[in-house]
Design a protein around this motif. Structure first.
Motif, short mmCIF file in Angstrom:
data_model
loop_
_atom_site.label_atom_id
_atom_site.label_comp_id
_atom_site.label_asym_id
_atom_site.label_seq_id
_atom_site.Cartn_x
_atom_site.Cartn_y
_atom_site.Cartn_z
N GLY A 109 0.80 -1.22 0.00
CA GLY A 109 0.00 0.00 0.00
C GLY A 109 0.83 1.27 0.00
O GLY A 109 0.39 2.31 -0.49
N SER A 110 2.04 1.19 0.52
CA SER A 110 2.89 2.39 0.56
C SER A 110 3.32 2.82 -0.84
O SER A 110 3.66 3.98 -1.05
CB SER A 110 4.11 2.16 1.43
OG SER A 110 4.99 1.22 0.84
N PHE A 111 3.28 1.90 -1.80
CA PHE A 111 3.62 2.26 -3.17
C PHE A 111 2.59 3.22 -3.76
O PHE A 111 2.89 3.98 -4.67
CB PHE A 111 3.74 1.03 -4.07
CG PHE A 111 4.92 0.15 -3.73
CD1 PHE A 111 6.20 0.67 -3.69
CD2 PHE A 111 4.73 -1.18 -3.45
CE1 PHE A 111 7.28 -0.13 -3.38
CE2 PHE A 111 5.80 -1.99 -3.14
CZ PHE A 111 7.08 -1.47 -3.10
N SER A 112 1.36 3.16 -3.27
CA SER A 112 0.31 4.06 -3.76
C SER A 112 -0.12 5.05 -2.69
O SER A 112 -1.20 5.62 -2.78
CB SER A 112 -0.90 3.25 -4.24
OG SER A 112 -1.45 2.53 -3.16
N ALA A 113 0.69 5.27 -1.69
CA ALA A 113 0.45 6.21 -0.59
C ALA A 113 -0.78 5.83 0.22
O ALA A 113 -1.45 6.69 0.77
CB ALA A 113 0.35 7.63 -1.12
N GLY A 156 -2.01 2.51 5.25
CA GLY A 156 -3.01 2.10 6.24
C GLY A 156 -4.07 1.20 5.65
O GLY A 156 -4.43 0.17 6.23
N THR A 157 -4.58 1.59 4.50
CA THR A 157 -5.58 0.77 3.84
C THR A 157 -4.98 -0.58 3.43
O THR A 157 -5.62 -1.62 3.60
CB THR A 157 -6.13 1.49 2.59
OG1 THR A 157 -6.65 2.75 2.99
CG2 THR A 157 -7.19 0.69 1.91
N GLY A 158 -3.79 -0.56 2.92
CA GLY A 158 -3.12 -1.80 2.55
C GLY A 158 -2.91 -2.71 3.75
O GLY A 158 -3.08 -3.92 3.64
N ALA A 159 -2.58 -2.12 4.90
CA ALA A 159 -2.38 -2.91 6.11
C ALA A 159 -3.69 -3.56 6.55
O ALA A 159 -3.70 -4.73 6.95
CB ALA A 159 -1.81 -2.05 7.23
N LEU A 160 -4.78 -2.83 6.48
CA LEU A 160 -6.07 -3.39 6.86
C LEU A 160 -6.50 -4.53 5.94
O LEU A 160 -6.95 -5.58 6.39
CB LEU A 160 -7.14 -2.30 6.88
CG LEU A 160 -7.05 -1.30 8.02
CD1 LEU A 160 -8.07 -0.19 7.83
CD2 LEU A 160 -7.27 -2.00 9.34
#
Length: 77
Positions: free
Chosen positions: A43-47, A50-54
């Motif tokens: 998710g950090s690749f697309s800023a 947090g959403t990616g972690a969830l």
């Protein structure tokens, strides 16, 4: 490395680590943790870490449950 390669590598690592627990709770916890970490990285690749972690935590928890069910023999033919 291409994003799809990173995703596949992270998914493989997450599934491999999910099986490390001896109990149901440990397998699900390991899957959730690995999924959250992997999701945050992706998710950090697309800023959207947090959403990616969830999303990763949910997928990792599901993976942990599936591995646990398999280890207990629930998926036998």
């Amino acid at each position: 490395m291409k994003p799809i390669a990173i995703l596949l590598l992270a998914a493989a690592a997450g599934l491999a680590m999910t099986g490390c627990g001896d109990t149901s709770r440990a397998r699900v916890a390991t899957g959730t943790g690995m999924g959250a970490a992997t999701g945050a990285i992706i998710g950090s690749f697309s800023a959207n870490a947090g959403t990616g972690a969830l999303i990763g935590a949910g997928v990792g928890a599901l993976g942990g449950v599936l591995v646990d069910e398999h280890a207990r023999g629930s998926f036998s033919n």
